[in-house]
Scaffold this active site. Structure first.
Site, PDB file in Angstrom:
ATOM      1  N   THR A 106       0.826  -1.205   0.000  1.00 58.46           N
ATOM      2  CA  THR A 106       0.000   0.000   0.000  1.00 58.46           C
ATOM      3  C   THR A 106       0.859   1.254   0.000  1.00 58.46           C
ATOM      4  O   THR A 106       0.615   2.192  -0.747  1.00 58.46           O
ATOM      5  CB  THR A 106      -0.935   0.004   1.221  1.00 58.46           C
ATOM      6  OG1 THR A 106      -1.777  -1.151   1.168  1.00 58.46           O
ATOM      7  CG2 THR A 106      -1.810   1.250   1.225  1.00 58.46           C
ATOM      8  N   ALA A 145      -9.382   2.561   5.445  1.00 56.37           N
ATOM      9  CA  ALA A 145      -9.958   1.222   5.525  1.00 56.37           C
ATOM     10  C   ALA A 145      -9.478   0.466   6.757  1.00 56.37           C
ATOM     11  O   ALA A 145     -10.265  -0.196   7.446  1.00 56.37           O
ATOM     12  CB  ALA A 145      -9.624   0.440   4.258  1.00 56.37           C
ATOM     13  N   LEU A 146      -8.172   0.572   7.062  1.00 59.42           N
ATOM     14  CA  LEU A 146      -7.636  -0.166   8.206  1.00 59.42           C
ATOM     15  C   LEU A 146      -8.090   0.455   9.524  1.00 59.42           C
ATOM     16  O   LEU A 146      -8.416  -0.264  10.477  1.00 59.42           O
ATOM     17  CB  LEU A 146      -6.112  -0.232   8.131  1.00 59.42           C
ATOM     18  CG  LEU A 146      -5.550  -1.000   6.935  1.00 59.42           C
ATOM     19  CD1 LEU A 146      -4.031  -1.013   6.976  1.00 59.42           C
ATOM     20  CD2 LEU A 146      -6.084  -2.424   6.900  1.00 59.42           C
ATOM     21  N   THR A 155       1.127   0.089  13.643  1.00 65.10           N
ATOM     22  CA  THR A 155       1.241  -0.939  12.608  1.00 65.10           C
ATOM     23  C   THR A 155       1.207  -0.294  11.225  1.00 65.10           C
ATOM     24  O   THR A 155       0.934  -0.975  10.234  1.00 65.10           O
ATOM     25  CB  THR A 155       0.097  -1.967  12.729  1.00 65.10           C
ATOM     26  OG1 THR A 155      -1.166  -1.283  12.691  1.00 65.10           O
ATOM     27  CG2 THR A 155       0.195  -2.753  14.023  1.00 65.10           C
ATOM     28  N   ALA A 156       1.502   1.008  11.168  1.00 68.80           N
ATOM     29  CA  ALA A 156       1.413   1.748   9.905  1.00 68.80           C
ATOM     30  C   ALA A 156       2.796   1.940   9.290  1.00 68.80           C
ATOM     31  O   ALA A 156       3.223   1.152   8.439  1.00 68.80           O
ATOM     32  CB  ALA A 156       0.728   3.092  10.138  1.00 68.80           C
ATOM     33  N   ARG A 157       3.530   2.968   9.717  1.00 70.56           N
ATOM     34  CA  ARG A 157       4.866   3.256   9.216  1.00 70.56           C
ATOM     35  C   ARG A 157       5.743   3.709  10.379  1.00 70.56           C
ATOM     36  O   ARG A 157       5.334   4.523  11.215  1.00 70.56           O
ATOM     37  CB  ARG A 157       4.833   4.351   8.134  1.00 70.56           C
ATOM     38  CG  ARG A 157       4.276   3.889   6.795  1.00 70.56           C
ATOM     39  CD  ARG A 157       5.224   2.944   6.097  1.00 70.56           C
ATOM     40  NE  ARG A 157       4.729   2.483   4.809  1.00 70.56           N
ATOM     41  CZ  ARG A 157       4.029   1.378   4.620  1.00 70.56           C
ATOM     42  NH1 ARG A 157       3.697   0.618   5.660  1.00 70.56           N
ATOM     43  NH2 ARG A 157       3.637   1.022   3.415  1.00 70.56           N
ATOM     44  N   ASP A 215       5.011  -2.607  14.997  1.00 70.49           N
ATOM     45  CA  ASP A 215       5.313  -3.604  13.972  1.00 70.49           C
ATOM     46  C   ASP A 215       6.225  -3.023  12.895  1.00 70.49           C
ATOM     47  O   ASP A 215       6.570  -3.721  11.941  1.00 70.49           O
ATOM     48  CB  ASP A 215       4.011  -4.111  13.330  1.00 70.49           C
ATOM     49  CG  ASP A 215       4.247  -5.230  12.328  1.00 70.49           C
ATOM     50  OD1 ASP A 215       4.846  -6.259  12.713  1.00 70.49           O
ATOM     51  OD2 ASP A 215       3.852  -5.073  11.150  1.00 70.49           O
ATOM     52  N   GLU A 268      14.044  -0.298   7.642  1.00 69.15           N
ATOM     53  CA  GLU A 268      13.839  -1.754   7.693  1.00 69.15           C
ATOM     54  C   GLU A 268      14.606  -2.427   6.556  1.00 69.15           C
ATOM     55  O   GLU A 268      14.473  -1.980   5.402  1.00 69.15           O
ATOM     56  CB  GLU A 268      12.339  -2.066   7.573  1.00 69.15           C
ATOM     57  CG  GLU A 268      11.529  -1.488   8.713  1.00 69.15           C
ATOM     58  CD  GLU A 268      10.029  -1.600   8.512  1.00 69.15           C
ATOM     59  OE1 GLU A 268       9.286  -1.382   9.479  1.00 69.15           O
ATOM     60  OE2 GLU A 268       9.600  -1.903   7.370  1.00 69.15           O
ATOM     61  N   HIS A 328       7.572  -6.238  11.212  1.00 64.26           N
ATOM     62  CA  HIS A 328       6.751  -5.850  10.058  1.00 64.26           C
ATOM     63  C   HIS A 328       5.985  -7.054   9.495  1.00 64.26           C
ATOM     64  O   HIS A 328       6.052  -7.356   8.297  1.00 64.26           O
ATOM     65  CB  HIS A 328       7.611  -5.210   8.967  1.00 64.26           C
ATOM     66  CG  HIS A 328       6.818  -4.272   8.090  1.00 64.26           C
ATOM     67  ND1 HIS A 328       7.312  -3.080   7.644  1.00 64.26           N
ATOM     68  CD2 HIS A 328       5.561  -4.361   7.589  1.00 64.26           C
ATOM     69  CE1 HIS A 328       6.397  -2.469   6.895  1.00 64.26           C
ATOM     70  NE2 HIS A 328       5.323  -3.238   6.846  1.00 64.26           N
ATOM     71  N   ALA A 365       2.518  -7.559  10.497  1.00 66.74           N
ATOM     72  CA  ALA A 365       1.076  -7.372  10.675  1.00 66.74           C
ATOM     73  C   ALA A 365       0.307  -7.650   9.384  1.00 66.74           C
ATOM     74  O   ALA A 365      -0.829  -8.133   9.422  1.00 66.74           O
ATOM     75  CB  ALA A 365       0.792  -5.952  11.159  1.00 66.74           C
ATOM     76  N   TRP A 366       0.928  -7.375   8.260  1.00 62.52           N
ATOM     77  CA  TRP A 366       0.256  -7.517   6.963  1.00 62.52           C
ATOM     78  C   TRP A 366       0.319  -8.938   6.404  1.00 62.52           C
ATOM     79  O   TRP A 366      -0.348  -9.248   5.418  1.00 62.52           O
ATOM     80  CB  TRP A 366       0.936  -6.591   5.936  1.00 62.52           C
ATOM     81  CG  TRP A 366       2.330  -7.040   5.599  1.00 62.52           C
ATOM     82  CD1 TRP A 366       3.445  -6.877   6.351  1.00 62.52           C
ATOM     83  CD2 TRP A 366       2.747  -7.761   4.431  1.00 62.52           C
ATOM     84  NE1 TRP A 366       4.544  -7.430   5.737  1.00 62.52           N
ATOM     85  CE2 TRP A 366       4.137  -7.992   4.549  1.00 62.52           C
ATOM     86  CE3 TRP A 366       2.087  -8.237   3.300  1.00 62.52           C
ATOM     87  CZ2 TRP A 366       4.876  -8.670   3.589  1.00 62.52           C
ATOM     88  CZ3 TRP A 366       2.821  -8.917   2.336  1.00 62.52           C
ATOM     89  CH2 TRP A 366       4.194  -9.126   2.480  1.00 62.52           C
TER      90      TRP A 366
END
Length: 327
Positions: A84, A167-168, A242-244, A268, A273, A294, A296-297
């Site tokens: 995303t 959405a999340l 859990t985004a950036r 996360d 990274e 990282h 979560a996705w």
């Protein structure tokens, strides 16, 4: 590397996937004539440019493509991002060169919110701290049937604050309400949701028992949570990201956790990274901080849906009707 058996010069599109190992899923071949090359991973600008020479479509998850690389790739017509977030790309340079950028949307509506709630629950229930106590033999030596020592708090009845309501964020709100949480949101645009209260940024910081971040990383959102923002939170509050990673000043967060400014954090993501060894959050050994790599996705279901959307984006571009366009 793998490649189609038909000579590339007979194909109108040469497709190169720069970091195939970032996606554990079946990636079906696009339904049009093409050549295909994939690499487990790609490191460095020179290798990126070399592998994309003559390519019309690049697929990347986390391999950056900045203006300097794009200037050396005159044949590139599309970048299909297998994620995303698009902060790995110079979107302005893509627009200048007429390169279509498409990303992945709405594939992680279950996996990321579930991970977000898991972090909240683990911290509120003190799972890390109590597991460490059991491993240290404290329960075995207890005079009671149970072991106290770390305060446990319910999610039910607490206030869940969401910074960002895409959405999340909406999916996290739904799960939060299912756990009996009161949901409040700070978002750029008005919200029409009967189960959510829209508040100012200051009020979100000051009154959220759990603050969860759901923003893209941009110049405006970088370090949106720093020392001043952490100080405005309650000392009993949790911060979930859990985004950036770049949304939070990591040194300020480490200090806040060590000094009891907030009660805990679950992350996360980190600003770089894979992380560098000197990242201050990696050095924390605190039961009130949980860091996952990282993931979560990365449920199997979500990664397969991502792979299907990815190829759908490529096929839509080839048909002349691109979807999920960012630039």
């Amino acid at each position: 590397m793998t490649a189609a058996s038909t000579p590339p010069h007979l194909h109108p599109h040469r497709i190169v996937f720069l970091d195939r190992d970032s996606l554990i899923a079946t990636v079906r071949p696009p339904a049009f004539a093409h050549s295909w090359e994939e690499y487990a991973h790609t490191k460095g600008s020179e290798q990126t440019v070399s592998r994309l020479q003559g390519a019309s479509i690049a697929i990347t998850n986390k391999v950056p493509l900045r203006a300097a690389e794009l200037a050396q790739l005159p044949d590139l017509k599309m970048i299909a991002v297998a994620a995303t977030g698009t902060d790995i790309l110079d979107l302005a340079a893509c627009r200048e060169r007429g390169i279509v950028v498409a990303n992945i949307r709405d594939y992680a509506r279950a996996t990321v919110p579930e991970h977000t709630l898991a972090l909240m629950l683990a911290l509120r229930r003190q799972l890390v701290a109590y597991r460490a106590d059991v491993e240290a033999g404290l329960w075995q030596a207890s005079e009671r049937f149970c072991l106290f020592g770390h305060p446990i708090r319910d999610l039910a009845g607490s206030r869940l604050g969401l910074l960002g309501y895409g959405a999340l964020g909406k999916s996290v709100a739904q799960l939060g309400r299912a756990f009996g949480m009161q949901v409040q949101v700070h978002n750029r645009s008005p919200i029409e949701d009967d189960g959510v209260t829209q508040v100012s940024f200051d009020e979100l910081l000051a009154t959220s028992d759990v603050l969860s971040l759901h923003l893209p990383l941009t110049d405006k959102t970088r370090n949106i949570i720093g020392a001043q923002e952490l100080a405005r939170m309650q000392p009993t509050s949790l911060l979930i990201n859990t985004a950036r990673g770049g949304l939070v000043d990591e040194a300020a967060l480490a200090d806040a956790l060590k000094n009891g400014v907030i009660a805990g954090a679950g992350f996360d993501v980190l600003s770089k990274e894979p992380p560098l060894p000197d990242n201050p959050l990696l050095r924390l050994r605190l039961p009130n901080f949980i860091l996952t790599p990282h993931t979560a996705w990365a449920s199997g279901e979500a990664m397969q849906k991502l792979a299907d959307i990815l190829i759908g984006n490529v096929e839509a571009f080839e048909r002349g009707a691109p979807v999920n366009v960012v630039a």
